[in-house]
Design a protein around this motif. Structure first.
Motif, PDB file in Angstrom:
ATOM      1  N   TYR A 141       8.136  30.046  40.994  1.00  0.00           N
ATOM      2  CA  TYR A 141       7.429  28.742  41.535  1.00  0.00           C
ATOM      3  C   TYR A 141       6.787  29.172  42.901  1.00  0.00           C
ATOM      4  O   TYR A 141       5.587  28.751  43.013  1.00  0.00           O
ATOM      5  CB  TYR A 141       8.178  27.677  41.535  1.00  0.00           C
ATOM      6  CG  TYR A 141       8.821  27.318  40.041  1.00  0.00           C
ATOM      7  CD1 TYR A 141       8.236  27.671  38.784  1.00  0.00           C
ATOM      8  CD2 TYR A 141      10.231  26.779  39.990  1.00  0.00           C
ATOM      9  CE1 TYR A 141       8.894  27.544  37.797  1.00  0.00           C
ATOM     10  CE2 TYR A 141      10.669  26.463  38.989  1.00  0.00           C
ATOM     11  CZ  TYR A 141      10.137  26.920  37.674  1.00  0.00           C
ATOM     12  OH  TYR A 141      10.860  26.674  36.540  1.00  0.00           O
ATOM     13  N   ARG A 169      -3.814  25.195  37.826  1.00  0.00           N
ATOM     14  CA  ARG A 169      -2.332  25.235  38.183  1.00  0.00           C
ATOM     15  C   ARG A 169      -1.797  23.859  37.967  1.00  0.00           C
ATOM     16  O   ARG A 169      -2.283  22.980  38.681  1.00  0.00           O
ATOM     17  CB  ARG A 169      -1.772  25.977  39.336  1.00  0.00           C
ATOM     18  CG  ARG A 169      -1.885  27.414  39.584  1.00  0.00           C
ATOM     19  CD  ARG A 169      -1.455  27.749  40.771  1.00  0.00           C
ATOM     20  NE  ARG A 169      -2.751  27.944  41.451  1.00  0.00           N
ATOM     21  CZ  ARG A 169      -2.708  28.485  42.905  1.00  0.00           C
ATOM     22  NH1 ARG A 169      -1.592  29.204  43.264  1.00  0.00           N
ATOM     23  NH2 ARG A 169      -3.811  28.612  43.555  1.00  0.00           N
ATOM     24  N   ARG A 170      -0.713  23.542  36.817  1.00  0.00           N
ATOM     25  CA  ARG A 170      -0.594  22.197  36.691  1.00  0.00           C
ATOM     26  C   ARG A 170       1.281  22.192  36.764  1.00  0.00           C
ATOM     27  O   ARG A 170       1.925  23.176  36.237  1.00  0.00           O
ATOM     28  CB  ARG A 170      -0.848  21.764  35.235  1.00  0.00           C
ATOM     29  CG  ARG A 170      -2.266  21.927  35.121  1.00  0.00           C
ATOM     30  CD  ARG A 170      -2.664  21.305  33.683  1.00  0.00           C
ATOM     31  NE  ARG A 170      -2.389  22.444  32.583  1.00  0.00           N
ATOM     32  CZ  ARG A 170      -3.074  23.714  32.378  1.00  0.00           C
ATOM     33  NH1 ARG A 170      -4.052  24.037  33.220  1.00  0.00           N
ATOM     34  NH2 ARG A 170      -2.599  24.484  31.362  1.00  0.00           N
ATOM     35  N   LEU A 201       3.685  27.037  44.166  1.00  0.00           N
ATOM     36  CA  LEU A 201       3.860  25.606  43.630  1.00  0.00           C
ATOM     37  C   LEU A 201       4.892  24.821  44.207  1.00  0.00           C
ATOM     38  O   LEU A 201       5.649  25.330  45.074  1.00  0.00           O
ATOM     39  CB  LEU A 201       4.267  25.832  42.077  1.00  0.00           C
ATOM     40  CG  LEU A 201       3.513  26.479  41.229  1.00  0.00           C
ATOM     41  CD1 LEU A 201       4.212  26.427  39.817  1.00  0.00           C
ATOM     42  CD2 LEU A 201       1.947  25.854  41.016  1.00  0.00           C
ATOM     43  N   PRO A 231       2.110  24.105  48.682  1.00  0.00           N
ATOM     44  CA  PRO A 231       0.671  23.745  48.554  1.00  0.00           C
ATOM     45  C   PRO A 231       0.294  22.540  49.440  1.00  0.00           C
ATOM     46  O   PRO A 231       1.283  21.419  49.660  1.00  0.00           O
ATOM     47  CB  PRO A 231       0.409  23.386  47.020  1.00  0.00           C
ATOM     48  CG  PRO A 231       1.800  22.999  46.512  1.00  0.00           C
ATOM     49  CD  PRO A 231       2.857  23.754  47.258  1.00  0.00           C
ATOM     50  N   GLU A 281       3.866  31.501  42.914  1.00  0.00           N
ATOM     51  CA  GLU A 281       2.707  30.987  42.429  1.00  0.00           C
ATOM     52  C   GLU A 281       2.147  29.580  43.233  1.00  0.00           C
ATOM     53  O   GLU A 281       1.235  29.113  42.984  1.00  0.00           O
ATOM     54  CB  GLU A 281       2.648  30.377  40.958  1.00  0.00           C
ATOM     55  CG  GLU A 281       3.131  31.424  39.950  1.00  0.00           C
ATOM     56  CD  GLU A 281       3.208  30.840  38.552  1.00  0.00           C
ATOM     57  OE1 GLU A 281       3.438  29.660  38.414  1.00  0.00           O
ATOM     58  OE2 GLU A 281       3.691  31.545  37.655  1.00  0.00           O
ATOM     59  N   ASN A 292      -7.203  22.055  42.420  1.00  0.00           N
ATOM     60  CA  ASN A 292      -6.755  23.311  42.519  1.00  0.00           C
ATOM     61  C   ASN A 292      -5.179  23.444  41.865  1.00  0.00           C
ATOM     62  O   ASN A 292      -5.038  24.506  41.170  1.00  0.00           O
ATOM     63  CB  ASN A 292      -6.653  24.073  43.908  1.00  0.00           C
ATOM     64  CG  ASN A 292      -6.129  25.262  43.931  1.00  0.00           C
ATOM     65  OD1 ASN A 292      -5.172  25.671  44.828  1.00  0.00           O
ATOM     66  ND2 ASN A 292      -6.816  26.452  43.671  1.00  0.00           N
ATOM     67  N   VAL A 293      -4.584  22.655  42.357  1.00  0.00           N
ATOM     68  CA  VAL A 293      -2.908  22.625  41.853  1.00  0.00           C
ATOM     69  C   VAL A 293      -2.807  20.966  41.681  1.00  0.00           C
ATOM     70  O   VAL A 293      -3.026  19.991  42.280  1.00  0.00           O
ATOM     71  CB  VAL A 293      -1.929  22.873  42.838  1.00  0.00           C
ATOM     72  CG1 VAL A 293      -0.449  22.764  42.279  1.00  0.00           C
ATOM     73  CG2 VAL A 293      -2.163  24.443  43.274  1.00  0.00           C
TER      74      VAL A 293
END
Length: 369
Positions: A294, A179-180, A299, A144, A297, A58-59
């Motif tokens: 970030y 999401r990277r 992250l 995350p 999102e 997912n991430v």
């Protein structure tokens, strides 16, 4: 191999085997086997594809950093022959899960973690200011959640390590993640690897490294500890909220009052150097410091897991009077240690499916093989 990857020396591995099993191998035999398996793992990275089922993250989070290992002079055996420190390259690949992106910044206020003097001083590796901590605000950032981590560690140069990282990310299906993220500090080689191998990943400067520069700048800026701590809090809050340009302007203004140009070359012992270094660091990494976005999102914004990984690697490869043959012995233990730290059981999987008879000495592998 699992034992050799975990305990502090081959001698201790031999002792533990004898005490637990009532029989075992000599330290030299264990060292020879580590050299074999380490070399096989290194060459396997160059040629193998994914062998285990992999889930698209997912991430997907990639981070890298350098470490240190003490080696003997290349081409020599036991004993210390012109011992030197060599830089290790380390990389972490985290499959993570995060909630759906937020419309607003879920954590606009600087965390208590970065508002505690003792903790921040430890991060900055400097003496703590003699001042009072502000009242805790109770704000937390729920970043995350890590599901699984794999890692790499090697003595090769960054030009060779980058392709290894890209292959590992491909095996982990990171390039297919919605999401990277690529997290690093300000070292140029980190961002060269990002540009050449991970350009579709969101680049993020580790916030902890920014804190180090801000703390040092505050110390050089003010004359009392109370004022220094107040200055640090103001600078850190602004950067946390994405107002990096504002902080750079403040640093430039303070340098101007001291008659120092922003790009002026200063000596290491100049009282203005921490201010100039902070301004330059923020300017060079400004495009990687949009922390409110970030967080919206979902992250991560620090490389704390990467720092932890390096400590875990160092636990096996660094120590008093611990020297490794350069490069074969050092590379072998780094390969074995990183494989043992991977959470996909890759070392166990490799040992169980290692080609050939487990009872015979294997010839030295080649890339073609």
């Amino acid at each position: 191999m699992h034992l050799a990857a975990e305990v502090r020396s081959f001698e201790r591995a031999a002792v533990v085997m004898q005490r637990l099993l009532g029989q075992g191998l000599s330290a030299k035999t264990i060292e020879r086997l580590v050299g074999q398996v380490g070399e096989e793992l290194s060459q396997r990275q160059e040629t193998s594809s994914a062998e285990q089922e992999v889930v698209v993250p997912n991430v997907a989070v990639v981070s890298c950093d350098g470490g240190r290992i003490h080696t003997r002079e290349a081409g020599h055996g036991p004993g210390v022959h012109q011992a030197q420190w060599r830089e290790t390259k380390n990389a972490s690949f985290e499959r993570m899960h995060a909630a759906e992106p937020h419309a607003d910044d879920p954590c606009p206020t600087l965390l208590d973690t970065f508002r505690q003097i003792a903790h921040v001083a430890k991060i900055a590796e400097q003496a703590a200011f003699a001042a009072e901590n502000p009242a805790e605000n109770g704000v937390q950032y729920q970043g995350p959640e890590r599901i699984l981590r794999t890692c790499l560690s090697s003595l090769v140069c960054s030009a060779q390590f980058g392709p290894q990282m890209e292959r590992e990310a491909t095996r982990r299906k990171f390039f297919a993640a919605p999401r990277r993220v690529f997290i690093g500090d300000g070292l140029p080689w980190n961002w060269t690897l990002w540009r050449e191998h991970f350009p579709t990943f969101t680049p993020i400067l580790d916030f902890i490294h920014a804190v180090q520069y801000l703390y040092a700048a505050a110390q050089a800026w003010e004359t009392t500890d109370a004022a220094r701590w107040s200055r640090y809090l103001a600078l850190a809050e602004a950067v946390w909220q994405g107002r990096v340009g504002e902080v750079i302007e403040q640093l430039h203004a303070e340098l101007a009052t001291r008659g120092v140009e922003p790009n002026e070359n200063l000596s290491d012992n100049s009282p203005h150097t921490p201010l100039a270094d902070a301004a330059r660091y923020l300017q060079n990494n400004r495009q990687r410091m949009d922390y409110p976005r970030y967080r919206r999102e979902g992250l991560p914004i620090t490389s704390a897991p990467m720092e932890s990984l390096i400590k875990q690697v160092n636990l096996r490869v660094k120590g008093t009077e611990m020297f490794w043959n350069d490069p074969r012995g050092a590379e072998a233990i780094l390969q074995l240690r990183s494989a043992s730290l991977c959470e996909d059981d890759r070392l166990d999987h490799y040992l169980r499916h290692r080609p050939g008879s487990p009872l015979t000495r294997r010839p030295r592998l080649t890339t073609a093989a």
